[in-house]
Write a protein that holds these residues in place. Structure first.
Motif, PDB file in Angstrom:
ATOM      1  N   VAL A 550      43.951  24.233  42.425  1.00  0.00           N
ATOM      2  CA  VAL A 550      43.350  25.571  42.404  1.00  0.00           C
ATOM      3  C   VAL A 550      43.811  26.324  41.154  1.00  0.00           C
ATOM      4  CG1 VAL A 550      43.083  27.746  43.657  1.00  0.00           C
ATOM      5  CG2 VAL A 550      43.239  25.589  44.915  1.00  0.00           C
ATOM      6  N   LYS A 551      45.090  26.198  40.823  1.00  0.00           N
ATOM      7  CA  LYS A 551      45.606  26.860  39.604  1.00  0.00           C
ATOM      8  C   LYS A 551      44.819  26.414  38.380  1.00  0.00           C
ATOM      9  CE  LYS A 551      50.484  27.356  40.938  1.00  0.00           C
ATOM     10  NZ  LYS A 551      51.838  26.871  40.690  1.00  0.00           N
ATOM     11  N   GLU A 552      44.648  25.080  38.262  1.00  0.00           N
ATOM     12  CA  GLU A 552      43.963  24.543  37.079  1.00  0.00           C
ATOM     13  C   GLU A 552      42.507  24.987  37.033  1.00  0.00           C
ATOM     14  OE1 GLU A 552      44.601  20.338  37.319  1.00  0.00           O
ATOM     15  OE2 GLU A 552      46.659  20.459  36.592  1.00  0.00           O
ATOM     16  N   ARG A 553      41.843  24.978  38.213  1.00  0.00           N
ATOM     17  CA  ARG A 553      40.433  25.404  38.247  1.00  0.00           C
ATOM     18  C   ARG A 553      40.316  26.901  37.948  1.00  0.00           C
ATOM     19  NH1 ARG A 553      37.475  21.567  41.897  1.00  0.00           N
ATOM     20  NH2 ARG A 553      37.656  19.629  40.717  1.00  0.00           N
ATOM     21  N   ALA A 554      41.295  27.692  38.426  1.00  0.00           N
ATOM     22  CA  ALA A 554      41.265  29.140  38.178  1.00  0.00           C
ATOM     23  C   ALA A 554      41.412  29.419  36.678  1.00  0.00           C
ATOM     24  CB  ALA A 554      42.379  29.833  38.962  1.00  0.00           C
ATOM     25  N   ILE A 555      42.323  28.690  36.031  1.00  0.00           N
ATOM     26  CA  ILE A 555      42.503  28.849  34.576  1.00  0.00           C
ATOM     27  C   ILE A 555      41.199  28.504  33.853  1.00  0.00           C
ATOM     28  CG2 ILE A 555      43.689  27.889  32.545  1.00  0.00           C
ATOM     29  CD1 ILE A 555      46.151  27.451  34.433  1.00  0.00           C
ATOM     30  N   SER A 556      40.618  27.367  34.229  1.00  0.00           N
ATOM     31  CA  SER A 556      39.391  26.915  33.567  1.00  0.00           C
ATOM     32  C   SER A 556      38.244  27.896  33.822  1.00  0.00           C
ATOM     33  CB  SER A 556      39.036  25.522  34.095  1.00  0.00           C
ATOM     34  OG  SER A 556      37.843  25.068  33.521  1.00  0.00           O
ATOM     35  N   CYS A 557      38.112  28.374  35.065  1.00  0.00           N
ATOM     36  CA  CYS A 557      37.032  29.299  35.427  1.00  0.00           C
ATOM     37  C   CYS A 557      37.167  30.608  34.646  1.00  0.00           C
ATOM     38  CB  CYS A 557      37.067  29.553  36.929  1.00  0.00           C
ATOM     39  SG  CYS A 557      35.755  30.617  37.514  1.00  0.00           S
ATOM     40  N   MET A 558      38.389  31.142  34.614  1.00  0.00           N
ATOM     41  CA  MET A 558      38.608  32.390  33.869  1.00  0.00           C
ATOM     42  C   MET A 558      38.371  32.164  32.369  1.00  0.00           C
ATOM     43  SD  MET A 558      39.138  35.559  33.998  1.00  0.00           S
ATOM     44  CE  MET A 558      39.944  36.182  35.450  1.00  0.00           C
ATOM     45  N   GLY A 559      38.725  30.989  31.886  1.00  0.00           N
ATOM     46  CA  GLY A 559      38.476  30.656  30.478  1.00  0.00           C
ATOM     47  C   GLY A 559      36.988  30.724  30.157  1.00  0.00           C
ATOM     48  N   HIS A 560      36.161  30.171  31.054  1.00  0.00           N
ATOM     49  CA  HIS A 560      34.702  30.227  30.842  1.00  0.00           C
ATOM     50  C   HIS A 560      34.191  31.665  30.918  1.00  0.00           C
ATOM     51  CE1 HIS A 560      34.754  25.873  31.193  1.00  0.00           C
ATOM     52  NE2 HIS A 560      33.496  25.869  30.783  1.00  0.00           N
ATOM     53  N   LEU A 561      34.776  32.451  31.837  1.00  0.00           N
ATOM     54  CA  LEU A 561      34.399  33.867  31.939  1.00  0.00           C
ATOM     55  C   LEU A 561      34.679  34.603  30.624  1.00  0.00           C
ATOM     56  CD1 LEU A 561      35.503  35.285  35.416  1.00  0.00           C
ATOM     57  CD2 LEU A 561      33.355  35.714  34.253  1.00  0.00           C
ATOM     58  N   VAL A 562      35.896  34.414  30.089  1.00  0.00           N
ATOM     59  CA  VAL A 562      36.278  35.073  28.837  1.00  0.00           C
ATOM     60  C   VAL A 562      35.408  34.573  27.689  1.00  0.00           C
ATOM     61  CG1 VAL A 562      38.152  35.355  27.159  1.00  0.00           C
ATOM     62  CG2 VAL A 562      38.646  35.481  29.610  1.00  0.00           C
ATOM     63  N   CYS A 563      35.175  33.256  27.666  1.00  0.00           N
ATOM     64  CA  CYS A 563      34.394  32.651  26.590  1.00  0.00           C
ATOM     65  C   CYS A 563      32.962  33.199  26.566  1.00  0.00           C
ATOM     66  CB  CYS A 563      34.374  31.131  26.772  1.00  0.00           C
ATOM     67  SG  CYS A 563      33.288  30.280  25.638  1.00  0.00           S
ATOM     68  N   HIS A 564      32.328  33.296  27.754  1.00  0.00           N
ATOM     69  CA  HIS A 564      30.917  33.686  27.813  1.00  0.00           C
ATOM     70  C   HIS A 564      30.703  35.192  27.961  1.00  0.00           C
ATOM     71  CE1 HIS A 564      29.852  29.537  27.895  1.00  0.00           C
ATOM     72  NE2 HIS A 564      30.405  29.310  29.058  1.00  0.00           N
ATOM     73  N   LEU A 565      31.644  35.864  28.681  1.00  0.00           N
ATOM     74  CA  LEU A 565      31.421  37.277  28.998  1.00  0.00           C
ATOM     75  C   LEU A 565      32.637  38.142  28.650  1.00  0.00           C
ATOM     76  CD1 LEU A 565      29.931  36.538  32.541  1.00  0.00           C
ATOM     77  CD2 LEU A 565      28.600  37.158  30.526  1.00  0.00           C
ATOM     78  N   GLY A 566      33.478  37.664  27.739  1.00  0.00           N
ATOM     79  CA  GLY A 566      34.720  38.365  27.401  1.00  0.00           C
ATOM     80  C   GLY A 566      34.512  39.771  26.875  1.00  0.00           C
ATOM     81  N   ASP A 567      33.371  40.019  26.230  1.00  0.00           N
ATOM     82  CA  ASP A 567      33.132  41.358  25.665  1.00  0.00           C
ATOM     83  C   ASP A 567      32.871  42.402  26.754  1.00  0.00           C
ATOM     84  OD1 ASP A 567      30.888  39.947  26.308  1.00  0.00           O
ATOM     85  OD2 ASP A 567      29.638  40.707  24.663  1.00  0.00           O
ATOM     86  N   HIS A 568      32.719  41.962  28.020  1.00  0.00           N
ATOM     87  CA  HIS A 568      32.516  42.909  29.123  1.00  0.00           C
ATOM     88  C   HIS A 568      33.805  43.204  29.869  1.00  0.00           C
ATOM     89  CE1 HIS A 568      28.074  43.112  29.281  1.00  0.00           C
ATOM     90  NE2 HIS A 568      28.188  41.983  28.610  1.00  0.00           N
ATOM     91  N   LEU A 569      34.893  42.568  29.468  1.00  0.00           N
ATOM     92  CA  LEU A 569      36.141  42.738  30.221  1.00  0.00           C
ATOM     93  C   LEU A 569      36.940  43.952  29.767  1.00  0.00           C
ATOM     94  CD1 LEU A 569      37.326  39.027  30.558  1.00  0.00           C
ATOM     95  CD2 LEU A 569      36.020  40.380  32.170  1.00  0.00           C
ATOM     96  N   GLY A 570      36.662  44.440  28.554  1.00  0.00           N
ATOM     97  CA  GLY A 570      37.333  45.651  28.051  1.00  0.00           C
ATOM     98  C   GLY A 570      38.844  45.509  28.034  1.00  0.00           C
ATOM     99  N   ALA A 571      39.535  46.518  28.594  1.00  0.00           N
ATOM    100  CA  ALA A 571      41.002  46.574  28.528  1.00  0.00           C
ATOM    101  C   ALA A 571      41.651  45.441  29.321  1.00  0.00           C
ATOM    102  CB  ALA A 571      41.486  47.922  29.064  1.00  0.00           C
TER     103      ALA A 571
END
Length: 1177
Positions: A550-571
């Motif tokens: 789960v840790k590894e999948r969470a890291i990978s999932c968040m990585g894809h989120l930042v990669c594709h939608l990182g400009d919406h995460l703000g602070a």
């Protein structure tokens, strides 16, 4: 303490002692221990009796044979006792003894014979059913473990077991069938025939239905256990079993289809004539449901509950299930009939998706999934690709609406088993035909949501639904999911928050894929990213007390989120990056974190990493020192990504730390790591020119060492060329490279690599090329001749020499050198220069080939390079002149030159196959044996291992070229075999359809021909002129095993392998390899011929070299024995192989012979072949 307790404790202590290897008993102690244990078996305390039984097994290996015999005699007589408890405990004791009887010793054999004779006696006591059942149970154990040692009893065992098949007690019949199943793998062919004939005779008498059931069940069992043996009887058996399917008895019909399934799985070849009959019966009975009417409307079916139709006495579902399983066996064993299955079996299975019985429906789904899975295997099958894909896309895609229409309703079925079957089938469909379900996603989404949100659903149900959704997402375009995002996301995110780690893990994987789809949809203004995706994933990312997956999948999932939608995460972005840095420092999660950072660094959103960059680079640099190769390679990829996209933010100190770690990674011991390291250096030299001074002093020495390595080629060499060019283009000062003086220690490949580097440097600085060329010409004349010549060729390949006359003179002079290396280098150089400037050098090469017969071989090498490396459009104007020149020289005396002419002809044919291939075929009819041989060899070079325009033309005329296998000239037949081998290896589809006509000629060439063996006097040395042809034939056979196994009659193939096992050293080595390969590819056929194959293997393994033989003879024989032993190890890995008395005897011989046992152990240790095949204890 009471006496009973003391007895219990003492027995327990004895059991613990006996389990230790260290215990040793003298003869008197053995007798006393055995007597005491046998007495304890009659103890009144049940616990003491149980402990005594547990003592028997370890005791067998600790005492001598007479004591084991005493134990067995007592246990057997007690088994016949009137006391039920004593009988039961004695039976348990006998089973325990049997499991420990040694397979190899004569003592084990004599004890097992003693038990068997007692058991045969017990079987005769018809009045005592309990005794019969125990005897049959023990007999099954005996035969399963020690059948080979009981050969002398096989006849009497069969005679005792057959009458039991008509016993009034069903339990006796079933156990008799089990015992017969253990008997058939190792009984003699005559005994097997006797058993089969008995069953057929009894069935022909039209016995009562219950007896017929037993006989048919027995046929199915002996087919499953005896495998291939039943094949020769199928011609009589099948009609008999078919006849019994018409008897109105559901259980009998079920047994008939189980028998058909066993025949199909164990004897697929022998079943070929009966496939149509069995398939039609399956179609008939898979719809056999006399108690239910399927004609009602589908809506009514949905409304009615399955419970309304429940009928405890209705056994028809077992008939339907066994018919479906029979079809599945057919699908999984007959890849050759796959295309016809789509027009026959596919519609029949589709029609049964409406099956009311849950178990049968699950099997229908499983059979259809097998059909789809086999289609994936078929589509990767070289001979089926084109035809298969056409039929599959046309036929199966037409079926998809029907599949979805039935399944989308069943996705909301109460039955979890049905839903799981639906998801499995739909996943196979999405895997097999990506995009096939695009139009049907609206119909499938409600079913997916139902399983994800159903509170009563099991964990496995949710996992299956998530797995299917993931397959759907990766195999279909994002737009297809846009209308459903609002309902899919909440359901998936709820699963991310589930308490079960496997559901969390799968849900994170789906969320990751959804992120990629969301990004795409957001970019095309279709769907804004919802904020809850981030918060739910963040919760899992922060958690430290969860499963690693789960840790590894969470890291990978968040990585894809930042990669594709990182400009919406703000602070919140900086907080996420800080967590990634933490995970990077953790040994458990660092690999996932490295891969995720690589993804983020390369993001098109240009994510700002400055807050963690310095520390990240420091941690990554330390990873380059670790021994974990996967971590090292991922780190290099991450650093390359960071340097490429974030060079401006990287401080010089951080770069220096990286550079200090790179030199040890550039080493020939790991070429891939070297390649990735050099690619990173190239990025650094382009993105951070300030680092170049450090690069020069730290890394260049290692790169030069790598250039001198004979192992350098491919990707690693290309990376070095890129790096050197980037250094030159950076205009850095204080960087230089001077070629080393020639040294005998350097390998020829090192010169080629160095020459490629010189050419790369020259092409990066064209202004300095003339000076470089002049320097190289001077070196050719003075010292470093090989390197200078190869460098001239590589520089010329880029076209920068033009028609320099001076170079031509230098090459011609080098052709006259006394050094073979210099002449070969000159030949390569001339070829390279001609590739770069065809109009200047090709006429010169052609003229020299005609004018200089003594240099012909070298010049033909140059011509081969020209034809291989020049594009077809450049060569076209010169084709006619080259073609006519080559045919003028295709009868030259030297075989080496003729082979080069053939290679040139073959490669030239690829330039214009439509015109040149028919001309090549024409020469086959017109020419002398030498010309025919050259033409056939030329055809070999037209067969390339990738798709080419010539393939369809070759397929049409391959039959004509293969007629050379019937040529009168032995040399032509040999080169035809070599060409056939090349086709079988590189393009099996060319020859698969011709196997029927070609194989007889191939097999004929494996025979030893006495007319080709001559005696050379005065030494009376025998020379076999047919050896090379036989060797070529056996090499073809070996290749066919990998590429065309489905087109071979394996038993006929084995006949010729068997002959090869007695042939010359080289051929025996080949056939040992073939035998090992066949043992894994077609074990049933190998078992069928085992007795004949073991003898030559035994002869090789036991042969001793004559005293006084030369060292080479000893080494040769030793290698032959090792190779034979590898084949033996592969055979021993085949399940149940030691049931063959011949093989069991040979295995015992290996165990008892120290020399053979050591060879066997070394072969196992080195190859891992048959690692579990034989217990050497």
């Amino acid at each position: 303490i009471s006496g009973a307790d003391k007895t219990f404790m003492a027995t327990n202590d004895l059991m613990l002692e006996l389990q230790k290897d260290s215990i040793k008993l003298d003869e008197d102690s053995e007798r006393r221990v055995v007597a005491m244990l046998l007495k304890l078996l009659e103890d009144k305390n049940g616990e003491v009796q149980n402990l005594a039984v547990k003592c028997l097994a370890p005791l067998v290996s600790k005492v001598k044979e007479p004591q084991v015999e005493a134990m067995v005699e007592s246990l057997c007589s007690n088994m016949m006792s009137d006391k039920e408890q004593l009988r039961d405990i004695s039976s348990m004791g006998l089973k325990a003894v049997i499991t420990e009887l040694p397979l190899s010793s004569s003592g084990g054999a004599s004890v097992s014979k003693m038990i068997t004779s007692q058991l045969i006696g017990a079987l005769g006591k018809q009045e005592d059913v309990a005794l019969q059942l125990e005897a049959l149970d023990i007999l099954s154990d005996m035969l399963g473990r020690l059948s080979g040692a009981l050969v002398s009893f096989h006849g009497s065992l069969l005679s005792s077991l057959l009458p039991q098949l008509t016993s009034p007690r069903m339990a006796v019949r079933k156990r008799s069938i089990m015992a017969l199943g253990h008997l058939v793998p190792c009984c003699s062919p005559a005994l097997f025939s006797q058993l089969t004939e008995h069953l057929m005779t009894e069935l022909a008498k039209g016995p009562p239905t219950s007896v017929a059931r037993t006989y048919i069940q027995c046929l199915a069992t002996i087919s499953r256990e005896g495998g291939h043996r039943v094949g020769e009887h199928l011609q009589k058996v099948i009609p008999m079993v078919v006849k019994f399917t018409s008897v109105e008895d559901d259980e009998l019909r079920e047994h008939c289809f189980q028998a058909f399934e066993a025949f199909i799985r164990r004897c697929p070849k022998e079943m070929s004539p009966h496939v149509t009959t069995v398939t039609q019966l399956c179609f008939k009975f898979m719809t056999y449901d006399p108690n239910y009417n399927y004609d009602g409307s589908e809506e009514e079916e949905d409304e009615k509950s399955d419970d309304e139709y429940s009928d405890d006495d209705d056994m028809s579902w077992k008939v339907r299930r066994s018919a479906v399983k029979c079809l599945e066996a057919l699908i999984s064993t007959r890849l050759d009939l796959l295309l016809s299955f789509y027009s026959t079996i596919c519609p029949a299975l589709l029609a049964r998706f409406k099956e009311r019985e849950e178990n049968v429906r699950a099997d229908v789904f499983a059979a259809f999934s097998t059909l789809l899975r086999q289609s994936r295997v078929g589509s990767s099958h070289p001979g089926l690709i084109a035809e298969f894909l056409t039929v599959f896309t046309e036929d199966v895609l037409l079926q998809v609406p029907g599949i979805v229409k039935v399944l989308h309703r069943q996705l909301k079925d109460k039955s979890i088993k049905s839903r799981q079957g639906c998801f499995g089938l739909l996943s196979e469909l999405a895997h097999t035909v990506p995009g096939a379900l695009e139009e049907h996603i609206p119909a499938l989404v409600p079913g997916i949501l139902f399983s994800l949100t159903d509170r009563s659903a099991s964990s496995n149900m949710k996992i299956d639904a998530l797995c299917f959704l993931h397959v759907l997402l990766i195999s279909h375009p994002p737009q297809a999911f846009q209308p459903h995002m609002q309902v899919l996301l909440p359901a998936v995110l709820a699963c991310v928050e589930d308490t079960f780690y496997k559901i969390m893990s799968e849900a994170l994987l789906v969320t990751q894929q959804l992120c990629a789809s969301l990004c795409f949809l957001f970019l095309i203004k279709l769907c804004p990213p919802p904020p809850q995706v981030f918060s739910v994933t963040m919760k899992r990312l922060k958690a430290t007390d969860i499963d690693q997956e789960v840790k590894e999948r969470a890291i990978s999932c968040m990585g894809h989120l930042v990669c594709h939608l990182g400009d919406h995460l703000g602070a919140e972005l900086q907080g996420v990056l800080a967590i990634f840095l933490e995970r990077l420092k953790n040994e458990i999660t660092r690999l996932s974190a490295v891969r995720t950072l690589s993804l983020i660094a390369a993001s098109s959103l240009k994510i700002d990493l400055s807050s963690i960059l310095d520390e990240t680079l420091s941690v990554l640099a330390s990873f380059l020192r670790k021994n974990q190769r996967a971590l090292k390679l991922s780190t290099l990829a991450c650093l390359t990504s960071l340097v490429t996209h974030h060079a401006a933010s990287i401080k010089p100190a951080a770069l220096e730390a990286m550079l200090n770690e790179l030199p040890p990674l550039v080493d020939e011991s790991d070429m891939h790591t070297s390649q990735v390291s050099i690619a990173l250096l190239t990025c650094m030299s382009k993105a951070c020119p300030s680092s170049l001074a450090k690069i020069s002093s730290l890394v260049l020495p290692g790169i030069f060492r790598l250039i001198h390595s004979p192992l350098l080629q491919g990707g690693a060499l290309a990376a070095i060329l890129d790096f050197l060019q980037s250094l030159v283009l950076s205009k850095a000062s204080s960087l230089g490279y001077s070629p080393p003086p020639e040294s005998s220690a350097l390998h020829r490949q090192s010169y080629v690599s160095a020459a490629r580097c010189v050419a790369a440097l020259a092409s990066a600085s064209p202004k300095e090329s003339p000076a470089t060329v002049a320097g190289l010409i001077q070196q050719v004349c003075i010292s470093a001749r090989v390197l200078a010549l190869l460098s001239l060729g590589e520089v010329g390949r880029s076209g920068s020499l033009g028609g320099c006359k001076e170079v031509q003179g230098v090459i011609l002079e080098a052709f006259s050198s006394t050094s073979e290396e210099v002449k070969t280098a000159a030949s390569c150089a001339l070829g390279g220069m001609a590739v770069g400037s065809l109009s200047d050098y090709l006429p010169f090469v052609l003229k020299e080939i005609s004018a200089q017969p003594r240099r012909q071989y070298l010049l033909l090498h140059s011509l081969k390079d020209v034809i291989s490396a020049s594009p077809a459009c450049s060569l076209s104007p010169h084709v006619e002149s080259i073609w006519s020149l080559l045919f003028q020289h295709c009868e030259c005396q030297e075989e080496g030159s003729r082979n080069l002419v053939a290679e040139c002809l073959g490669k030239l044919t690829l330039v214009d196959p439509a015109v040149l291939l028919p001309r090549l075929k024409q020469q086959l009819r017109a020419g002398s044996p030498v010309v025919r041989g050259t033409v056939v060899t030329a055809v070999k070079f037209t067969i390339v291992d990738h798709p080419a325009p010539i393939d369809t033309l070759l397929r049409d005329c391959m039959g004509d070229f293969l007629k050379s296998l019937q040529d009168d000239d032995i040399t032509v037949r040999r080169v035809a075999l070599v060409m056939f081998n090349s086709a079988a290896h590189n393009k099996p589809s060319l020859i698969r359809g011709l196997l029927g006509s070609v194989l007889p000629h191939l097999y004929r060439e494996t025979q030893i021909r006495k007319d080709l063996i001559r005696e050379v006097r005065p030494f009376k040395h025998r020379v076999d002129d047919g050896l090379d042809v036989r060797k070529a034939a056996f090499e073809c056979m070996y290749t066919l095993l990998d590429s065309c196994l489905d087109g071979l009659d394996v038993l006929q193939f084995l006949d010729h392998v068997e002959e090869g096992l007695k042939d010359h050293y080289d051929i025996r080595m080949l056939t040992f390899l073939m035998l090992a390969r066949l043992a894994s590819l077609s074990p049933a056929a190998v078992l069928q011929r085992l007795d004949r194959l073991v003898e030559p293997l035994k002869a090789t393994c036991t042969t001793k070299v004559k005293a006084g033989s030369v060292k080479q003879e000893f080494e040769k024989q030793e290698e032959l024995r090792r190779s034979a032993m590898r084949a033996v190890a592969a055979l021993l890995a085949v399940p149940e192989v030691e049931r063959s008395p011949v093989m069991a005897d040979f295995a015992n011989q290996i165990r008892s012979n120290a020399d053979m046992a050591s060879i066997y152990q070394s072969v196992q240790g080195g190859d891992g072949g048959g690692a579990e095949g034989m217990d050497m204890s």
